[in-house]
Design a protein around this motif. Structure first.
Motif, PDB file in Angstrom:
ATOM      1  N   LEU A  53       0.802  -1.231   0.000  1.00  9.93           N
ATOM      2  CA  LEU A  53       0.000   0.000   0.000  1.00  9.93           C
ATOM      3  C   LEU A  53       0.832   1.277   0.000  1.00  9.93           C
ATOM      4  CD1 LEU A  53      -2.641  -1.040   2.703  1.00  9.93           C
ATOM      5  CD2 LEU A  53      -2.936  -1.016   0.215  1.00  9.93           C
ATOM      6  N   HIS A  54       2.150   1.168   0.037  1.00  8.48           N
ATOM      7  CA  HIS A  54       2.975   2.380   0.207  1.00  8.48           C
ATOM      8  C   HIS A  54       4.234   2.227  -0.652  1.00  8.48           C
ATOM      9  CE1 HIS A  54       4.693   5.452   3.384  1.00  8.48           C
ATOM     10  NE2 HIS A  54       5.043   5.765   2.148  1.00  8.48           N
ATOM     11  N   THR A  55       4.282   2.971  -1.765  1.00  9.06           N
ATOM     12  CA  THR A  55       5.345   2.784  -2.762  1.00  9.06           C
ATOM     13  C   THR A  55       5.628   4.096  -3.476  1.00  9.06           C
ATOM     14  OG1 THR A  55       3.932   0.898  -3.347  1.00  9.06           O
ATOM     15  CG2 THR A  55       6.071   1.043  -4.438  1.00  9.06           C
TER      16      THR A  55
ATOM     17  N   ASP B  18       3.122   8.249  -4.492  1.00  6.18           N
ATOM     18  CA  ASP B  18       4.198   9.242  -4.537  1.00  6.18           C
ATOM     19  C   ASP B  18       3.867  10.463  -3.683  1.00  6.18           C
ATOM     20  OD1 ASP B  18       6.503   8.379  -6.095  1.00  6.18           O
ATOM     21  OD2 ASP B  18       5.046   8.029  -7.697  1.00  6.18           O
ATOM     22  N   HIS B  19       4.915  11.206  -3.354  1.00  8.06           N
ATOM     23  CA  HIS B  19       4.754  12.346  -2.440  1.00  8.06           C
ATOM     24  C   HIS B  19       3.948  13.460  -3.113  1.00  8.06           C
ATOM     25  CE1 HIS B  19       7.522  10.664   0.496  1.00  8.06           C
ATOM     26  NE2 HIS B  19       8.390  10.433  -0.475  1.00  8.06           N
ATOM     27  N   PHE B  20       2.833  13.819  -2.488  1.00  6.30           N
ATOM     28  CA  PHE B  20       1.882  14.769  -3.061  1.00  6.30           C
ATOM     29  C   PHE B  20       2.292  16.189  -2.658  1.00  6.30           C
ATOM     30  CE2 PHE B  20      -2.610  16.487  -3.304  1.00  6.30           C
ATOM     31  CZ  PHE B  20      -2.844  16.154  -4.622  1.00  6.30           C
TER      32      PHE B  20
ATOM     33  N   ALA C  45      -1.564   8.376  -2.993  1.00  8.83           N
ATOM     34  CA  ALA C  45      -0.461   9.321  -2.780  1.00  8.83           C
ATOM     35  C   ALA C  45      -0.122   9.336  -1.300  1.00  8.83           C
ATOM     36  CB  ALA C  45      -0.845  10.724  -3.233  1.00  8.83           C
ATOM     37  N   GLU C  46       1.089   9.803  -1.003  1.00 11.14           N
ATOM     38  CA  GLU C  46       1.436  10.132   0.378  1.00 11.14           C
ATOM     39  C   GLU C  46       1.255  11.631   0.511  1.00 11.14           C
ATOM     40  OE1 GLU C  46       5.228   8.663   1.671  1.00 11.14           O
ATOM     41  OE2 GLU C  46       4.901   9.286   3.748  1.00 11.14           O
ATOM     42  N   LEU C  47       0.357  12.017   1.418  1.00  7.13           N
ATOM     43  CA  LEU C  47      -0.025  13.423   1.559  1.00  7.13           C
ATOM     44  C   LEU C  47       0.826  14.105   2.619  1.00  7.13           C
ATOM     45  CD1 LEU C  47      -3.896  12.894   1.599  1.00  7.13           C
ATOM     46  CD2 LEU C  47      -2.416  13.321  -0.384  1.00  7.13           C
TER      47      LEU C  47
ATOM     48  N   TRP D 284       3.747  16.580   8.178  1.00  7.79           N
ATOM     49  CA  TRP D 284       2.988  15.327   8.278  1.00  7.79           C
ATOM     50  C   TRP D 284       3.247  14.421   7.072  1.00  7.79           C
ATOM     51  CZ3 TRP D 284      -0.133  12.656  11.520  1.00  7.79           C
ATOM     52  CH2 TRP D 284      -0.657  13.320  12.642  1.00  7.79           C
ATOM     53  N   HIS D 285       3.235  13.108   7.307  1.00  4.92           N
ATOM     54  CA  HIS D 285       3.217  12.077   6.258  1.00  4.92           C
ATOM     55  C   HIS D 285       1.958  11.236   6.464  1.00  4.92           C
ATOM     56  CE1 HIS D 285       7.690  12.035   4.967  1.00  4.92           C
ATOM     57  NE2 HIS D 285       7.496  13.129   5.699  1.00  4.92           N
ATOM     58  N   ILE D 286       1.076  11.238   5.495  1.00  9.32           N
ATOM     59  CA  ILE D 286      -0.219  10.552   5.626  1.00  9.32           C
ATOM     60  C   ILE D 286      -0.472   9.742   4.359  1.00  9.32           C
ATOM     61  CG2 ILE D 286      -2.712  10.918   5.827  1.00  9.32           C
ATOM     62  CD1 ILE D 286      -1.835  13.723   7.169  1.00  9.32           C
TER      63      ILE D 286
ATOM     64  N   ALA E  94       1.215   7.318   8.520  1.00  7.42           N
ATOM     65  CA  ALA E  94       2.432   6.682   8.018  1.00  7.42           C
ATOM     66  C   ALA E  94       3.514   6.671   9.099  1.00  7.42           C
ATOM     67  CB  ALA E  94       2.939   7.415   6.777  1.00  7.42           C
ATOM     68  N   HIS E  95       4.307   5.595   9.074  1.00  5.08           N
ATOM     69  CA  HIS E  95       5.539   5.444   9.893  1.00  5.08           C
ATOM     70  C   HIS E  95       5.632   6.338  11.146  1.00  5.08           C
ATOM     71  CE1 HIS E  95       6.559   8.942   7.454  1.00  5.08           C
ATOM     72  NE2 HIS E  95       6.670   8.219   6.366  1.00  5.08           N
ATOM     73  N   PRO E  96       4.820   6.040  12.172  1.00  7.16           N
ATOM     74  CA  PRO E  96       4.804   6.903  13.373  1.00  7.16           C
ATOM     75  C   PRO E  96       6.167   7.043  14.056  1.00  7.16           C
ATOM     76  CG  PRO E  96       2.956   5.377  13.415  1.00  7.16           C
ATOM     77  CD  PRO E  96       3.822   4.961  12.266  1.00  7.16           C
TER      78      PRO E  96
ATOM     79  N   ASP F  47       5.744  -1.454   2.564  1.00  5.72           N
ATOM     80  CA  ASP F  47       7.148  -1.347   2.173  1.00  5.72           C
ATOM     81  C   ASP F  47       7.680   0.086   2.259  1.00  5.72           C
ATOM     82  OD1 ASP F  47       7.779  -3.965   1.683  1.00  5.72           O
ATOM     83  OD2 ASP F  47       7.430  -3.858  -0.488  1.00  5.72           O
ATOM     84  N   ASP F  48       6.874   1.072   1.813  1.00  8.44           N
ATOM     85  CA  ASP F  48       7.398   2.430   1.595  1.00  8.44           C
ATOM     86  C   ASP F  48       8.634   2.351   0.693  1.00  8.44           C
ATOM     87  OD1 ASP F  48       7.731   5.149   1.713  1.00  8.44           O
ATOM     88  OD2 ASP F  48       7.984   5.257   3.893  1.00  8.44           O
ATOM     89  N   ALA F  49       8.524   1.546  -0.361  1.00 10.96           N
ATOM     90  CA  ALA F  49       9.674   1.294  -1.239  1.00 10.96           C
ATOM     91  C   ALA F  49      10.013   2.511  -2.092  1.00 10.96           C
ATOM     92  CB  ALA F  49       9.370   0.113  -2.149  1.00 10.96           C
TER      93      ALA F  49
HETATM   94 ZN    ZN Z   1       6.701   9.166   4.474  1.00  7.02          ZN
END
Ligand code: ZN
Ligand code: ZN
Length: 305
Positions: free
Chosen positions: A16-18, A48-50, A75-77, A88-90, A133-135, A190-192
């Motif tokens: 879910l995270h790439t 991807d990073h928004f 997206a990662e918001l 923030w990373h969401i 994301a990744h606390p 993954d956050d690959a």
């Molecule tokens: Zn992040």
């Protein structure tokens, strides 16, 4: 909520995270999708990073769908500061392609932009499955986590944060939220970026009747999944006196509850474990961890008992 292990359908494996070259990843979206499909994944969300320096990408991965492999748009918001002052990373999976950018020009907070909770709420209202994301990597406080009321889930294992920072954990925050009565689901990702060995290390197993984006998204929002680094969880039956776990061959099965409550069973090639509930009398929730001989883990969502 129906039991994920006996509900109709089958389990589909997804990340879910790439990231891709549309933000700070190194591979093209097409190659990222190809590699996940080649590794046996059933679905992938490119996230991807928004932010403005990448032109607010919500990458259209539909051309890379194939028989047996589908994609979710996401997206990662990023918007607004956390308590520690960083952005923030969401995670938002299932975003519409036309989700409106806010004002997040780069990876630093700017005055007047939406807060994290505000952009998370906007994403959820647009139909997305939203996760903190990744606390641990973020240095997230419990107060930060509480404020993200729109989040469906907490990222409890982030493989990239494991590989690159030894800060993979989200269970610290998730267990505290559960103990406050909040009901986040628990995702491994993954956050690959493919900049280091940050891929194919943590995934979700989603129960659905078909491998289609809408069905997967509905199942994610309903908590119809478990997370894994390798082991399979095949059944969790909570009786009056015990928690009965069925799994692929494991050396340890653990049940956790609130505060100090945790009980482990150790053995060799265990495919079943029975754990008494006495220790959990004061806990309104339980969850399960399965660990195999290689040290790989699988994690259930929380059960309310
Ligand atoms: Zn992040
Ligand atoms: Zn990321």
């Amino acid at each position: 909520m129906p039991d994920v292990f006996t509900a109709p359908g089958r389990f589909y494996r997804g990340n879910l995270h790439t990231h891709s070259s549309r933000s700070d990843g190194v591979l093209s979206p097409e190659e990222v999708c190809r590699r996940y499909q080649a590794e046996g994944y059933d679905f992938l969300a490119l996230t991807d990073h928004f932010i403005g320096i990448y032109d607010y990408p919500i990458v259209d991965t539909r051309p890379f769908r194939a028989p047996g492999f589908t994609t979710l748009l996401g997206a990662e918001l990023h918007s607004g500061p956390m308590a520690n002052g960083d952005l923030w990373h969401i995670l938002a999976v299932g975003l519409p392609e036309d989700f409106a950018p806010g004002n997040a020009p780069h990876f630093r907070p700017v005055p007047g932009q939406e807060t994290g909770p505000e952009i998370a709420a906007r994403a959820a209202a647009a139909g997305a499955f939203v996760a903190v994301a990744h606390p641990q990597w973020s240095g997230l406080t419990l107060e930060d986590a509480r404020s993200l009321t729109a989040a469906h889930a907490v990222e409890v294992y982030n493989h990239g944060c494991h590989t690159g920072a030894d800060r993979a954990d989200g269970f610290g925050i998730a267990d505290l939220l559960l103990t406050e009565g909040r009901r986040p689901s628990l995702i491994a990702t993954d956050d690959a970026h493919f900049t280091e060995p940050d891929h194919f290390g943590g995934w979700v197993m989603v129960k659905a009747t078909e491998n289609e984006p809408e069905a997967l998204l509905a199942a994610l929002k309903a908590g119809m999944f478990y997370s894994s680094q390798g082991p399979e969880i095949r059944g969790i039956d909570i009786t009056k006196a015990t928690v009965e776990v069925q799994c692929s061959a494991a050396v340890t099965v653990i049940v956790q509850g609130q505060a100090t409550a945790a009980v482990a069973v150790h053995g060799q090639s265990m495919t079943r474990a029975s754990i008494r509930r006495d220790r959990f009398a004061a806990s309104p929730w339980l969850r399960v961890t399965v660990i195999d001989a290689a040290g790989k883990r699988a994690w259930s969502n929380a059960y309310w008992v």
